[in-house]
Design an enzyme around this catalytic site. Structure first.
Site, mmCIF file in Angstrom:
data_model
loop_
_atom_site.group_PDB
_atom_site.id
_atom_site.type_symbol
_atom_site.label_atom_id
_atom_site.label_comp_id
_atom_site.label_asym_id
_atom_site.label_seq_id
_atom_site.Cartn_x
_atom_site.Cartn_y
_atom_site.Cartn_z
ATOM 1 N N HIS A 28 0.831 -1.206 0.000
ATOM 2 C CA HIS A 28 0.000 0.000 0.000
ATOM 3 C C HIS A 28 0.867 1.258 0.000
ATOM 4 C CE1 HIS A 28 -2.301 -3.298 1.756
ATOM 5 N NE2 HIS A 28 -3.389 -2.686 1.356
ATOM 6 N N HIS A 263 -4.001 3.214 -3.399
ATOM 7 C CA HIS A 263 -4.190 2.687 -2.042
ATOM 8 C C HIS A 263 -3.445 1.381 -1.805
ATOM 9 C CE1 HIS A 263 -6.281 1.099 1.556
ATOM 10 N NE2 HIS A 263 -6.222 -0.041 0.892
ATOM 11 N N GLU A 413 -18.122 -4.026 24.178
ATOM 12 C CA GLU A 413 -17.329 -5.256 24.330
ATOM 13 C C GLU A 413 -16.059 -5.253 23.477
ATOM 14 O OE1 GLU A 413 -20.576 -5.143 23.563
ATOM 15 O OE2 GLU A 413 -21.538 -5.846 25.417
ATOM 16 N N HIS A 475 -29.215 -15.009 24.428
ATOM 17 C CA HIS A 475 -28.202 -14.887 25.477
ATOM 18 C C HIS A 475 -27.511 -16.207 25.797
ATOM 19 C CE1 HIS A 475 -29.814 -10.941 25.855
ATOM 20 N NE2 HIS A 475 -29.216 -10.662 26.994
HETATM 21 C C1 LIG Z 1 -11.628 -4.336 9.928
HETATM 22 C C2 LIG Z 1 -11.081 -4.190 8.552
HETATM 23 N N1 LIG Z 1 -11.918 -4.221 7.515
HETATM 24 C C3 LIG Z 1 -11.447 -4.123 6.250
HETATM 25 C C4 LIG Z 1 -10.116 -4.004 6.032
HETATM 26 C C5 LIG Z 1 -9.584 -3.946 4.596
HETATM 27 N N2 LIG Z 1 -9.125 -2.568 4.305
HETATM 28 C C6 LIG Z 1 -7.828 -2.233 4.420
HETATM 29 S S1 LIG Z 1 -7.556 -0.614 4.100
HETATM 30 C C7 LIG Z 1 -9.182 -0.350 3.792
HETATM 31 C C8 LIG Z 1 -9.684 1.013 3.403
HETATM 32 C C9 LIG Z 1 -9.307 1.976 4.403
HETATM 33 O O1 LIG Z 1 -9.551 3.263 3.995
HETATM 34 P P1 LIG Z 1 -8.668 4.400 4.610
HETATM 35 O O2 LIG Z 1 -8.510 4.189 6.047
HETATM 36 O O3 LIG Z 1 -9.282 5.674 4.170
HETATM 37 O O4 LIG Z 1 -7.256 4.155 3.970
HETATM 38 P P2 LIG Z 1 -6.563 4.920 2.752
HETATM 39 O O5 LIG Z 1 -7.083 4.289 1.507
HETATM 40 O O6 LIG Z 1 -6.937 6.349 2.854
HETATM 41 O O7 LIG Z 1 -5.136 4.655 2.971
HETATM 42 C C10 LIG Z 1 -9.916 -1.518 3.935
HETATM 43 C C11 LIG Z 1 -11.375 -1.622 3.713
HETATM 44 C C12 LIG Z 1 -9.262 -3.990 7.143
HETATM 45 N N3 LIG Z 1 -7.950 -3.908 7.019
HETATM 46 N N4 LIG Z 1 -9.773 -4.060 8.392
#
Ligand SMILES: Cc1ncc(C[n+]2csc(CCOP(=O)(O)OP(=O)(O)O)c2C)c(N)n1
Ligand SMILES: [Mg+2]
Length: 665
Positions: A28, A263, A413, A475
């Protein structure tokens, strides 16, 4: 040598990220390119740390909650002089490198916590900032601020969209964690594109509503604005701060800046070249000129640590007991007499023979162990009086009490569990958190992260089966025991009486390198007779609770509330001349780690007639009962009724167990 500009220093981060992602052909680049200027200002002008001693206790904690930008962190660690060589950066995302796809606390010096599951890094950071606050309250003395550091966290749109960010930001505001500073990478992009279609909250107003100080509209590409914002954040210590940084994802890339295409994929060879030209970075792949390294390494970190050490030595001279206690806690060592005291308590419980709910036995264990363990910090997600997590000396962390040791988490939680991880990873605490077993699902990924990171966190789950009764199927956990057992490196305990409950607590406290889930009943459980050897064997996870003369015809295996049922069924079978062994198996995880000869002594290979009894899904037990055995379990959702009606309704009766044994032939 020329003095590099701030932009040059930041570009070193950018190109290490660009080149490493390109070399790995995965990763990334966009986030490190966008946040490089913020990171450069923070690390070069503010962050208090020592690359030569990543574990220096009073260092600032830096958390990359948007962990997909891992190359930003690796570049920072490398450039500022941590033990992370350029060769490790060249091996980004390769097997056994110190530069895994997402930051791992157990792989890379200087990485405080594993991030990647978005939002949890922020939660860990809140736990760390809370740890700092409580340790400072407990140990600092007039003129001796020996616990005094900040927690800095980077987060992206994804972290803020995740629900857990609400849970923990709300708590951070309530607790007034003034040394917590978060930087929002406000780039209006996430994986699927421009966030206008799915993220239009007024984030600044949202955080103000939590009680944070918010610094709005900072140009995240301008070092002067960034520096001013951080200075403002440091001026007032009473609230956590969110700095909203407008950034451009993929900054510097002519074709991909501001686009989601930067990204999570390499820029591509041509675009890398175009970016080099655009940012006037004439150096080769992974080449960092000496003056740039010098610009990154011109602070006297060792001197700063030495100065703190001097202050600590002066403190230790004046307050030797406190200094020794803090040192022990930070090292994660148990008090020397803890295990012996725990054993004495367990022996007494065996002699007392009380029939009580195991959740009550858990509370008694906490009451007994907490005074021995000032590092124990408890909490529950608004179920203190059901989970029975309060003890006489509990004091809320929302207070300024020096002995604050209890967290009222409210109904949160997931946030609670991830905060536990942060409390432990900070150092100085063995945290426990609590909710109903069925709601472990809400916490689950943080439990998984405890296990992955080797966090010494204890997760207490009461109301462990249909035995909770009238609240009904929403529950009543059914699949939860099995599913928690499936998490690697997670020890699950489901004790059958007060003695096993205290032993489970002891084991969880003594397990320094990983989490334990302690599962307790709402209803009373009968005391089981044992000799001293059997009491000692509880710690092995499974043991022979009752035996027959000679080789048994049949083995009954059970956990928790079903152990009593197994012994009753054994009574009846014995009366009919069947030779029955009862094995109590409070922790299959721990039992599975025992040497083969011990496991064979408990479950002899030759005895194939086996029946496992547990008020949970039956599949899990097939590995113990084999093709010739059977399971009395529950493979559907429960029902709303008194527990006394539910156990017979779902077949947890002596008759059913006896019939199941007889069916085996
Ligand atoms: C809980 C979770 N869900 C999905 C992902 C997959 N994922 C990684 S980065 C991302 C997008 C994040 O967007 P942002 O924080 O705006 O990152 P940017 O593209 O700006 O670097 C996703 C959906 C993850 N790492 N963790
Ligand atoms: Mg984004």
């Amino acid at each position: 040598m020329t003095t590099p500009s701030r932009r040059d220093l930041a570009n070193a981060i950018r190109f290490l990220a660009i080149d490493a992602v390109q070399a790995a052909n995965s990763g990334h680049p966009g986030m490190p390119m966008g946040m490089a200027d913020i990171a450069e200002v923070l690390w070069n002008d503010f962050l208090s740390h020592n690359p030569a001693d990543p574990k220096w206790f009073n260092r600032d904690r830096f958390i990359l909650s948007n962990g997909h930008g891992s190359m930003l962190q690796y570049a920072l660690l490398h450039l500022s002089g941590y033990d992370l060589s350029i060769d490790e950066l060249k091996r980004f995302r390769q097997l056994h490198s110190k530069t895994p796809g997402h930051p791992e606390n157990f792989e890379t010096p200087g990485v405080e916590t594993t991030t990647g599951p978005l939002g949890q890094g922020l939660a860990n950071a809140v736990g760390m900032a809370l740890a700092e606050k409580i340790l400072a309250q407990r140990f600092n003395r007039e003129g001796h601020d020996i616990v005094d550091h900040r927690t800095w966290v980077f987060l992206g749109d994804g972290c803020l969209m995740e629900g857990i960010s609400h849970e923990v930001a709300s708590l951070a505001g309530t607790w007034g964690l003034g040394k917590l500073v978060a930087f929002w990478d406000d780039n209006k992009i996430s994986i699927d594109g421009n966030t206008d279609g799915w993220f239009t909250d007024d984030t600044a107003a949202r955080f103000e509503a939590y009680g944070w100080r918010v610094i709005r509209k900072v140009n995240g590409q301008d070092p002067v604005e960034i520096k001013t914002a951080i200075e403002t954040a440091l001026k007032h210590g009473d609230k956590p701060t969110l700095i909203c940084c407008r950034t451009t994802i993929g900054f510097g890339s002519p074709a991909k800046a501001g686009k989601e295409s930067s990204h999570g994929a390499p820029l591509g060879k041509d675009e890398v070249a175009a970016t080099r030209a655009a940012l006037q970075w004439p150096y080769a792949e992974f080449e960092i000129p000496q003056d740039i390294y010098a610009g990154w390494r011109n602070r006297d970190h060792a001197g700063a640590q030495a100065q703190w050490q001097q202050a600590f030595d002066a403190y230790a001279a004046q307050f030797p007991a406190e200094a020794a206690e803090l040192t022990r806690r930070v090292a994660g060592e148990l008090p020397a007499d803890f295990l012996a005291q725990a054993d004495a308590y367990i022996a007494k419980l065996q002699a007392d023979g009380q029939t009580i709910a195991s959740r009550k036995a858990s509370q008694m264990a906490i009451e007994t162990f907490a005074p021995l363990l000032p590092e124990l910090i408890g909490g529950s997600a608004d179920l203190a009086h059901s989970n029975l997590t309060l003890w006489k000396a509990s004091k809320s962390v929302a207070s300024s009490d020096p002995n604050a040791n209890y967290v009222y988490y409210g109904v949160r939680e997931f946030g609670m569990t991830a905060i536990s991880n942060g409390l432990n990873l900070h150092g100085g605490f063995i945290p426990f958190d609590a909710t109903f077993l069925v709601f472990s699902d809400y916490a689950r990924n943080a439990v998984r992260m405890s296990a992955l990171m080797g966090a010494h966190a204890i997760h207490v789950y009461t109301h462990d089966s249909i035995g909770l009764g009238e609240d009904g199927p929403t529950h009543q956990p059914v699949e939860h025991l099995a599913s928690l057992r499936y998490i690697p490196h997670n020890d699950v305990w489901r004790p059958c009486d007060a003695v096993e409950s205290a032993t489970a607590w002891k084991a969880a406290i003594a397990r320094l390198d990983g989490p334990s889930c302690l599962v307790f009943s709402r209803q009373n459980l009968p005391h089981q007779p044992r000799d001293a050897q059997q009491v000692a064997q509880i710690e092995r996870g499974g043991y022979v609770l009752r035996d027959s003369e000679g080789t048994p015809d049949v083995i009954l295996l059970a956990t928790g509330s079903e152990v009593g049922l197994a012994t009753q069924a054994a009574d009846q079978l014995s009366a009919e001349g069947v030779k029955v062994r009862v094995v109590s198996m409070p922790s299959t995880d721990v039992f599975d780690r025992q040497p083969l000869d011990y496991r064979e002594s408990v479950l002899p290979n030759a005895v194939r007639k086996r029946v496992a009894i547990e008020a949970g899904v039956s599949d899990f037990w097939r590995k113990y009962v084999g093709l010739d055995g059977d399971v009395v379990g529950i493979d559907r959702f429960g029902a709303s009724a008194p527990a006394e009606a539910l156990f017979p309704y779902f077949g947890f009766t002596v008759e059913r167990v006896v019939a199941t044994v007889k069916k085996l032939g």
